[in-house]
Design a protein around this motif. Structure first.
Motif, PDB file in Angstrom:
ATOM      1  N   ASP A 108      49.461  26.581  34.294  1.00 56.12           N
ATOM      2  CA  ASP A 108      48.562  27.384  33.454  1.00 56.12           C
ATOM      3  C   ASP A 108      48.041  28.592  34.237  1.00 56.12           C
ATOM      4  N   GLU A 109      47.712  28.381  35.528  1.00 58.04           N
ATOM      5  CA  GLU A 109      47.251  29.493  36.361  1.00 58.04           C
ATOM      6  C   GLU A 109      48.354  30.529  36.537  1.00 58.04           C
ATOM      7  N   LEU A 110      49.589  30.049  36.670  1.00 58.19           N
ATOM      8  CA  LEU A 110      50.714  30.968  36.829  1.00 58.19           C
ATOM      9  C   LEU A 110      50.904  31.818  35.580  1.00 58.19           C
ATOM     10  N   LYS A 111      50.757  31.215  34.411  1.00 56.12           N
ATOM     11  CA  LYS A 111      50.875  31.967  33.160  1.00 56.12           C
ATOM     12  C   LYS A 111      49.774  33.029  33.063  1.00 56.12           C
ATOM     13  N   ALA A 112      48.567  32.653  33.480  1.00 58.67           N
ATOM     14  CA  ALA A 112      47.454  33.608  33.426  1.00 58.67           C
ATOM     15  C   ALA A 112      47.695  34.766  34.404  1.00 58.67           C
ATOM     16  N   THR A 113      48.224  34.451  35.570  1.00 57.95           N
ATOM     17  CA  THR A 113      48.519  35.497  36.553  1.00 57.95           C
ATOM     18  C   THR A 113      49.606  36.432  36.036  1.00 57.95           C
ATOM     19  N   GLN A 114      50.617  35.855  35.387  1.00 56.99           N
ATOM     20  CA  GLN A 114      51.686  36.681  34.827  1.00 56.99           C
ATOM     21  C   GLN A 114      51.147  37.593  33.731  1.00 56.99           C
ATOM     22  N   ALA A 115      50.202  37.069  32.934  1.00 57.31           N
ATOM     23  CA  ALA A 115      49.599  37.889  31.880  1.00 57.31           C
ATOM     24  C   ALA A 115      48.845  39.074  32.496  1.00 57.31           C
ATOM     25  N   LYS A 116      48.103  38.821  33.598  1.00 59.68           N
ATOM     26  CA  LYS A 116      47.402  39.910  34.281  1.00 59.68           C
ATOM     27  C   LYS A 116      48.392  40.947  34.812  1.00 59.68           C
ATOM     28  N   LEU A 117      49.503  40.439  35.359  1.00 55.80           N
ATOM     29  CA  LEU A 117      50.514  41.331  35.908  1.00 55.80           C
ATOM     30  C   LEU A 117      51.126  42.203  34.815  1.00 55.80           C
ATOM     31  N   ASP A 118      51.416  41.607  33.666  1.00 57.94           N
ATOM     32  CA  ASP A 118      51.972  42.381  32.548  1.00 57.94           C
ATOM     33  C   ASP A 118      50.995  43.446  32.083  1.00 57.94           C
ATOM     34  N   VAL A 157      48.684  44.956  33.915  1.00 57.45           N
ATOM     35  CA  VAL A 157      48.642  46.047  34.893  1.00 57.45           C
ATOM     36  C   VAL A 157      49.881  46.921  34.775  1.00 57.45           C
ATOM     37  N   LEU A 158      51.030  46.307  34.525  1.00 59.00           N
ATOM     38  CA  LEU A 158      52.264  47.082  34.361  1.00 59.00           C
ATOM     39  C   LEU A 158      52.179  48.015  33.157  1.00 59.00           C
ATOM     40  N   ASP A 159      51.518  47.538  32.086  1.00 57.06           N
ATOM     41  CA  ASP A 159      51.323  48.400  30.918  1.00 57.06           C
ATOM     42  C   ASP A 159      50.417  49.580  31.262  1.00 57.06           C
ATOM     43  N   LEU A 160      49.375  49.309  32.064  1.00 57.72           N
ATOM     44  CA  LEU A 160      48.444  50.374  32.432  1.00 57.72           C
ATOM     45  C   LEU A 160      49.084  51.413  33.335  1.00 57.72           C
ATOM     46  N   ILE A 161      49.989  50.949  34.210  1.00 54.35           N
ATOM     47  CA  ILE A 161      50.592  51.889  35.149  1.00 54.35           C
ATOM     48  C   ILE A 161      51.503  52.883  34.428  1.00 54.35           C
ATOM     49  N   VAL A 162      52.061  52.452  33.306  1.00 53.73           N
ATOM     50  CA  VAL A 162      52.906  53.350  32.516  1.00 53.73           C
ATOM     51  C   VAL A 162      52.079  54.496  31.934  1.00 53.73           C
ATOM     52  N   GLU A 163      50.815  54.172  31.585  1.00 54.95           N
ATOM     53  CA  GLU A 163      49.953  55.169  30.970  1.00 54.95           C
ATOM     54  C   GLU A 163      49.151  55.990  31.985  1.00 54.95           C
ATOM     55  N   ALA A 164      49.234  55.596  33.285  1.00 54.93           N
ATOM     56  CA  ALA A 164      48.444  56.275  34.315  1.00 54.93           C
ATOM     57  C   ALA A 164      48.891  57.727  34.448  1.00 54.93           C
ATOM     58  N   GLY A 165      47.914  58.594  34.666  1.00 55.42           N
ATOM     59  CA  GLY A 165      48.232  60.013  34.689  1.00 55.42           C
ATOM     60  C   GLY A 165      48.211  60.666  36.043  1.00 55.42           C
ATOM     61  N   ASN A 166      47.699  60.007  37.090  1.00 57.19           N
ATOM     62  CA  ASN A 166      47.660  60.654  38.401  1.00 57.19           C
ATOM     63  C   ASN A 166      48.114  59.686  39.492  1.00 57.19           C
ATOM     64  N   ALA A 167      48.461  60.249  40.621  1.00 54.04           N
ATOM     65  CA  ALA A 167      49.062  59.477  41.706  1.00 54.04           C
ATOM     66  C   ALA A 167      48.100  58.445  42.291  1.00 54.04           C
ATOM     67  N   SER A 168      46.812  58.795  42.420  1.00 51.81           N
ATOM     68  CA  SER A 168      45.856  57.857  43.020  1.00 51.81           C
ATOM     69  C   SER A 168      45.684  56.621  42.149  1.00 51.81           C
ATOM     70  N   THR A 169      45.663  56.798  40.834  1.00 49.09           N
ATOM     71  CA  THR A 169      45.542  55.655  39.921  1.00 49.09           C
ATOM     72  C   THR A 169      46.777  54.771  40.013  1.00 49.09           C
ATOM     73  N   VAL A 170      47.945  55.404  40.066  1.00 52.61           N
ATOM     74  CA  VAL A 170      49.193  54.647  40.183  1.00 52.61           C
ATOM     75  C   VAL A 170      49.202  53.839  41.480  1.00 52.61           C
ATOM     76  N   ALA A 171      48.746  54.448  42.574  1.00 52.11           N
ATOM     77  CA  ALA A 171      48.722  53.752  43.863  1.00 52.11           C
ATOM     78  C   ALA A 171      47.805  52.534  43.810  1.00 52.11           C
ATOM     79  N   GLN A 198      48.904  48.506  44.266  1.00 56.34           N
ATOM     80  CA  GLN A 198      48.287  47.532  45.167  1.00 56.34           C
ATOM     81  C   GLN A 198      47.900  46.267  44.415  1.00 56.34           C
ATOM     82  N   LYS A 199      47.389  46.443  43.205  1.00 57.98           N
ATOM     83  CA  LYS A 199      47.027  45.299  42.371  1.00 57.98           C
ATOM     84  C   LYS A 199      48.265  44.488  42.029  1.00 57.98           C
ATOM     85  N   ILE A 200      49.353  45.168  41.700  1.00 60.33           N
ATOM     86  CA  ILE A 200      50.603  44.475  41.372  1.00 60.33           C
ATOM     87  C   ILE A 200      51.091  43.658  42.566  1.00 60.33           C
TER      88      ILE A 200
END
Length: 533
Positions: A392-402, A404-418, A422-424
């Motif tokens: 169950d913890e692994l599923k929750a971690t995977q959900a968090k990872l997904d 963050v991956l969605d957010l990185i696609v929408e990120a507009g600057n290099a510092s946010t992507v970096a 790190q979070k990923i």
């Protein structure tokens, strides 16, 4: 700049000559284009021109582009410096042996010119003309291009291997490379060193070794572990490198190539969870230093308390007229027993009596075996529950990872992507740890005897294990056999020993202070024979 001296391609009988040979790898050294074949061709060249070869300077390393990183070239220049009143011809078989970097090619040419040395090449004619110097520069630049292209190609191949879960760097101590039909070149355990390394890492993680210095002493005590060639020691730098390497946990990474931590195909020596605990300790998790005088000579040091003040006793050797004597003593300030020595034999003989008395009858021992089997079944059931929770913890971690991956696609600057990257990386590491814990949460049923039989052997006769074990095993026996450290009175000997829970269970009475029919100590412990002083 001094005029560059070049090859006139004319015979000069009696001219002193030096041969320079170079290969970039050990493999080249041993194959057809190696040092021996280069020297042979250069000697033939010198013989055809009537030159006298006075020295040969080989190199089996590239040194990158910098010729001053090549021991052979440095020695050659030193040889010329030592004979400034003479002129030499330096012979090599190809421009690529000279320098594969345009800048260093020109610098090296200048070094030879300042030493009045002429350079001659089997495959190229150096000319001091504008056209000759231009062609020479082009050839040097071509060599540099080839070197850098080769380097890039090698890095690309190595990076791809790491991305697929294979180590490509020099094998860590405890591993060696082996050819495999499926995996190709893969790390395998190099015994007995692998087991020594595993014990060192586990000991640091679980507190057996409370500092890197203790790990160092442990490794240096093992004859099979490789030591420094000159000092015969293991450096603390090497210890830190071992403690930090995820390779021992079965993982690979190459941060300088942008390859994050990932599961490798090689067999791990420790778990990833244990590796993470080691990193926490290295980052500053406080640990008190182990006493420097902890030694095989005094296995009870620190475990036996002074009955007067309740502080651990220390121990030492005392020099007499003709020999040394071993003592335990209390060294606590303001204690009435401070510095009053007790012969080692009295302390250790009393502990022996206690351990030898802690032996159940055969009938009670068989009952214990059945109890442990029932406990094993309970352990399996708990393992299944733990496994479900971790999934169950692994599923929750995977959900968090997904997320963050969605957010990185929408990120507009290099510092946010970096920041997202790190979070990923952190979440990926958590996933790896959870995956490993899931795999080990439920032990295989077939491992019942592997766990229970050694424990039953300990319960049957703890003294036998203590007597035959080293310092570490002796201290493990003490911690497992007694719920509290032993207390010793200088006049009356050992006080009542508080035995551990398994021995209380075997006796069948948790709050019982008398001997049972089985002959095992009761719940309150054992009162051994006293030793008067």
């Amino acid at each position: 700049m001094k005029e560059m001296t070049t090859n006139p391609k004319t015979k000069d009988p009696g001219q002193a000559a030096i041969i320079y040979c170079r290969v970039s790898t050990t493999r080249q050294k041993l194959e057809g284009g190696g040092l021996d074949s280069q020297e042979h061709r250069c000697r033939q060249y010198a013989q055809d021109r009537g030159y006298t070869v006075e020295a040969v300077f080989p190199d089996d390393t590239s040194g990158g582009g910098d010729f001053m990183k090549r021991p052979g070239m440095v020695a050659l220049l030193a040889f010329l410096d030592a004979q400034k009143d003479r002129s030499f011809v330096v012979i090599f078989d190809d421009p690529k042996r000279f320098a594969r970097d345009t800048e260093f090619h020109i610098k090296l040419r200048r070094e030879f010119a300042e030493r009045r040395a002429t350079i001659e090449c089997l495959n190229f004619n150096f000319e001091d003309t504008p056209e000759g110097r231009f062609i020479e520069t082009i050839i040097a630049a071509q060599g540099q291009l080839e070197r850098e292209q080769n380097k890039r190609q090698v890095i690309q191949k190595m990076k791809a291997r790491v991305e697929k879960g294979y180590s490509v760097f020099h094998p860590p101590i405890g591993y060696r490379y082996q050819r495999d039909r499926i995996h190709g070149k893969i790390l395998v355990r190099d015994e007995p060193v692998a087991s020594i390394v595993a014990e060192a890492l586990e000991g640091f993680a679980d507190g057996r070794f409370r500092s890197q210095a203790e790990v160092k002493r442990f490794l240096e005590s093992k004859p099979a572990f490789p030591k420094g060639k000159t000092t015969g020691e293991v450096t603390l730098t090497k210890i830190l490198e071992m403690l930090q390497r995820p390779t021992y946990a079965g993982y690979v990474e190459a941060p300088k190539w942008g390859v994050s931590l990932r599961r490798g195909h090689h067999e791990p020596l420790i778990s990833l969870d244990m590796h993470e605990r080691i990193q926490e300790i290295l980052k500053g998790k406080a640990r008190g230093p182990t006493r420097a005088d902890t030694h095989e000579d005094f296995p009870l040091r620190g475990f036996v308390l002074c009955n007067e003040c309740g502080e651990p006793m220390t121990a030492c050797w005392s020099k007499g007229r003709s020999k040394h004597y071993a003592y335990y003593l209390c060294d606590t300030r303001d204690c009435s027993q401070k510095r009053k020595s007790i012969p080692r034999a009295k302390i250790e003989d009393g502990a022996r009596d206690i351990l030898r008395a802690m032996q159940p009858s055969p009938g009670l021992f068989n009952t214990a075996r059945a109890m442990f089997r029932d406990a094993w079944e309970l352990h399996l059931a708990e393992g299944r529950e733990t496994q479900k929770r971790l999934e169950d913890e692994l599923k929750a971690t995977q959900a968090k990872l997904d997320s963050v991956l969605d957010l990185i696609v929408e990120a507009g600057n290099a510092s946010t992507v970096a920041a997202f990257e790190q979070k990923i990386e952190k979440l990926e590491r958590e996933k790896n740890v959870l995956t490993e814990k899931i795999q080990s949460a439920q032990p295989a049923r077939g491992r019942l005897n592997e766990f229970i039989e050694p424990l039953l052997g300990f319960l049957l006769n703890p003294w036998n294990i203590y007597k035959n074990g080293g310092l570490h095993l002796k201290r493990v026996v003490l911690k497992l056999a007694f719920a509290q450290p032993l207390r010793y009175d200088r006049n009356e000997g050992y006080r009542t020993a508080e035995i551990s829970f398994p021995f209380k269970v075997l006796d069948g009475a948790l709050n019982h202070s008398r001997h049972s029919e089985s002959g095992l100590v009761g719940g309150d412990g054992l009162e051994p024979p006293t030793h008067s002083v």
